[in-house]
Design an enzyme around this catalytic site. Structure first.
Site, PDB file in Angstrom:
ATOM      1  CE1 TYR A 309     -53.360 -63.642 -69.232  1.00 42.89           C
ATOM      2  CE2 TYR A 309     -51.588 -65.255 -69.258  1.00 42.89           C
ATOM      3  CZ  TYR A 309     -52.577 -64.554 -69.916  1.00 42.89           C
ATOM      4  OH  TYR A 309     -52.792 -64.777 -71.250  1.00 42.89           O
ATOM      5  CB  CYS A 310     -55.217 -67.122 -67.051  1.00 45.49           C
ATOM      6  SG  CYS A 310     -56.204 -68.464 -67.730  1.00 45.49           S
TER       7      CYS A 310
END
Length: 579
Positions: A309-310
Site C-alpha cells: 500500500y502506497c
C-alpha cells in the site's frame, strides 16, 4: 606529541552550510524560501516579458469587471444570473445567493479565475515553477475567501444570530482545546476513542517476528480450512499499518481472513534519532526480506501473494523486481494499492519536492535524525487546504460544530517519523531522479528493472488521489509486460482503499491487460472501461482466488517455534503504540 589533523575545508564548509539550512528550516517549517523565490521570479520575469499575456490578462480583468457590474445592476432590478455559476462547496448554502453575499462570493470566484489564468500559459516558465506559483496563489486566495471571515459568511452570521453568539463561545472552547492538545502532544479531540488494540486494529493475531525495523503480525484463522498461499501485506511506513485493520466492519485484513486466507502484515517501527542511518536497503532487507523469510518458515513451500500500500507498494515493486532479477520465485502475485512506480508526474506532492526543498529537508534531518511526523502531514494539509484546514476551522471555531471523529480520521492523525537517510534516498532516487522507472535503481549493487516482472499484478488507484494520482499509478502499464489488472475506484488516497462491501456511493472500473499486450493510454482506458457500482474488495478477492489453490488446506500454526520464531505478543504488537 602527535598533532591532530586539521579538519578538511570542504567538510567544514559543508557542515556550516548544513547548520545554516537547518536553522532556517526551524523558522520556515522546513519549506525552502529559495524554492518559492525561484518559482515566483521565474513566473514574474517571464510575465514581464510577455506583453501578449499581460494584454490578455488585462482584457480578462476588464471583462470580469463588466460582468460583475452587469450582475450588480441586474440584482438591483431583482433579476440576473451569476457570472460564474458556483460549484464550489464553500458557497453551497442558499444564503450565498442573497445580497450582499452573492457579490462577495462572485468576486472571489472571478479573482480565482483570473489568478488561474495568470499563473498558467506564461511562455518560458519552467513547468514546476508554474505549478508552484499557481499553488501559492490558491493558498493566498483560500486565506482571503469570504467563507473564512465571520462578517462575510452568511451561514456564520445566521448561526450567531439564532444562537445569540453561543456558537462562537463553543468555537472558542474548541480552539482552546485544540491548542492545549497540540502543546501537550496529544491527539485531536475524539481520537482517543479509536485506540489500536482496543477499538481499532483488533483482528486477532500474534507478533511472530520483531527486529529493529518491523514487527510481523500473523492473523489467526477464521475458517476451518484456508487457501494454501498466504498473503503478506506491506503498508506504507509514513503512517501506522492499521488503516488496513480499522474497525471490524471496515478492516481489509479481517475481510481477507474471513474469506479463508492466511494473512501476515508488517508493522513498521516509529523511528527516532537512533535510526538516522537506516536507508532504503534496510527497509528492503529488514522489512520485506525478513518478513518473506518468516512467512516461508511458517508456511513452507508456498508462494506468497505480496500486497503493498502506497510507499509500501513502491518498495514491494522494487523488491519484486530484485527477486525476479535474482531468480527468486517465492511470490505468487503482486498487488499494489495507490503505489507509484514512475515518478515523472507525481502529482501535487511534487510541488514540495525539488533540489532546493530536498536539500533543506536533508539539512534539517541531519540535525534531528528523522523527518518529524507533522511535516508530511502539513504538506498533505496544504494540498487539501479547504477539506483539511479551512472547512474545519469554520465548522469547529465559527459555527461551533465538532465533526464527529471517525476511525479513519483518528488513524490519519497517528503519523510516524521517517529516518533521515531513508527519506533522503527516497526523495532523491525516486521523486527527483525517477531511478526505478529509468532502470537505474540499485539493489545489492546492481540495477533492478520492472520489465523483469512476469508474475500477475493487480494495481488499484483512486479517482481523486492527491498523493499518487491515478494516471501516474497507471504508468506501470508502460514499464512491465506482466499480466496487469488495473482497477480505478472512487474516493481519495485513503478513503478509496477503505471501501468495504456495503459502503455507500462506491464504484470502480476494472480491466485486465494480458501479458505482453499493448496498453491503452490512461484517457482511452477511462473512456472505454465501464463503471460498476459497489466496493472493489470483492473484485480483488475474485482475482486472488483465481491465482490461488482451493481453500481446503489446514491453517498453519501461529509462529514457528522450532525454527526460532515463537509467538512474541498479541496483535497489534508494540511498535504500533509508539508515539
Amino acid at each position: 606529541m602527535s598533532k591532530r589533523a586539521p579538519p578538511s575545508p570542504d567538510n567544514t564548509a559543508q557542515a556550516l552550510d548544513t547548520a545554516a539550512k537547518a536553522a532556517l528550516a526551524r523558522w520556515t517549517a522546513s519549506f525552502s524560501p529559495a524554492a518559492g523565490l525561484l518559482a515566483w521570479t521565474d513566473w514574474a520575469a517571464h510575465l514581464a516579458n510577455a506583453p501578449g499575456k499581460r494584454l490578455a490578462l488585462t482584457e480578462l480583468a476588464l471583462h470580469q469587471a463588466g460582468m460583475l457590474g452587469q450582475y450588480l445592476l441586474a440584482q438591483c432590478a431583482g433579476d440576473g444570473s451569476a457570472p460564474l455559476p458556483s460549484t464550489d462547496r464553500r458557497f453551497a448554502d442558499a444564503a450565498w445567493q442573497r445580497w450582499p453575499f452573492n457579490v462577495y462570493h462572485q468576486q472571489f470566484l472571478l479573482a480565482q479565475q483570473w489568478w488561474e489564468t495568470a499563473t498558467s500559459g506564461v511562455p518560458g516558465v519552467d513547468p514546476h515553477h508554474a505549478q508552484v506559483a499557481a499553488f501559492a496563489a490558491r493558498q493566498w486566495l483560500d486565506v482571503l475567501s469570504p467563507g473564512n471571515i465571520p462578517l462575510t459568511n452568511p451561514v456564520v452570521i445566521r448561526q450567531t444570530w439564532e444562537e445569540g453568539g453561543a456558537n462562537l463561545a463553543r468555537g472558542a472552547r474548541n480552539a482552546a482545546e485544540d491548542v492545549l492538545r497540540e502543546m501537550a502532544g496529544q491527539p485531536p479531540a475524539g481520537a482517543d476513542h479509536f485506540r489500536p488494540g482496543k477499538e481499532v486494529a483488533i483482528t486477532p493475531g500474534k507478533v511472530v517476528l520483531r527486529n529493529r525495523l518491523i514487527e510481523l503480525l500473523q492473523y489467526e484463522p477464521a475458517t476451518k480450512t484456508v487457501h494454501p498461499e498466504p498473503i503478506l501485506v506491506v503498508p506504507a511506513w509514513i503512517m501506522k499499518y492499521y488503516i488496513l485493520d480499522l474497525s471490524p466492519h471496515n478492516s481489509l485484513i479481517r475481510y481477507l481472513v474471513n474469506q479463508g486466507y492466511t494473512v501476515f502484515c508488517v508493522s513498521w517501527k516509529n523511528p527516532d534519532a537512533s535510526h538516522r542511518d537506516l536507508g532504503m536497503d534496510d527497509y528492503l532487507s529488514l522489512g520485506i526480506g525478513a518478513a518473506l523469510d518468516t512467512v516461508a518458515a511458517i508456511v513452507p513451500r508456498r508462494r506468497v501473494h505480496a500486497t503493498g500500500y502506497c510507499l509500501g507498494g513502491t518498495l514491494l515493486a522494487i523488491a519484486a523486481a530484485a527477486m525476479a532479477r535474482d531468480g527468486d520465485d517465492r511470490l505468487a502475485s503482486l498487488s499494489l494499492f495507490t503505489a507509484q512506480t514512475d515518478f515523472s508526474e507525481p502529482g501535487e506532492l511534487g510541488l514540495f519536492i525539488d533540489e532546493s526543498q530536498v536539500s533543506m529537508l536533508e539539512a534539517q534531518m541531519a540535525r534531528t535524525g528523522y523527518l518529524r511526523a507533522g511535516q508530511m502531514a502539513g504538506a498533505f494539509q496544504m494540498l487539501r487546504s479547504y477539506d483539511l484546514l479551512w472547512s474545519r476551522m469554520v465548522n469547529d471555531y465559527l459555527l461551533g460544530r465538532r465533526r464527529p471523529m471517525s476511525d479513519l480520521m483518528a488513524w490519519n492523525a497517528d503519523a510516524t517519523r521517517m529516518p533521515a537517510r531513508m527519506h533522503g534516498q527516497y526523495l532523491r532516487r525516486l521523486f527527483l531522479n525517477n531511478d526505478l522507472a529509468q532502470n537505474r535503481y540499485e539493489v545489492g549493487g546492481r540495477p533492478v528493472m520492472l520489465g523483469d516482472l512476469r508474475l500477475p499484478i493487480f494495481s488499484v488507484s483512486t479517482e481523486t488521489d492527491h498523493v499518487a494520482p491515478w494516471r501516474s499509478v497507471y504508468k506501470l502499464h508502460y514499464l512491465s509486460p506482466a499480466p496487469l489488472t488495473f482497477l480505478l475506484t472512487t474516493g481519495g488516497h485513503n478513503a478509496g482503499i477503505v471501501s468495504e462491501p456495503g459502503h455507500p456511493r462506491r464504484a470502480y472500473r476494472i480491466l485486465c491487460r494480458p501479458a505482453n499486450q499493448t496498453s491503452l493510454t490512461a484517457d482511452d482506458w477511462l473512456a472505454q472501461v465501464p463503471q460498476q457500482e459497489g466496493s472493489w474488495w470483492p473484485a480483488w478477492l475474485q482475482w486472488l482466488d483465481s491465482q490461488s489453490g482451493p481453500a481446503n488446506a489446514k491453517p498453519p500454526a501461529m509462529g514457528a517455534p522450532r525454527r526460532g520464531l515463537p509467538v512474541l505478543d498479541p496483535a497489534p504488537g508494540t511498535y504500533v503504540l509508539e508515539t
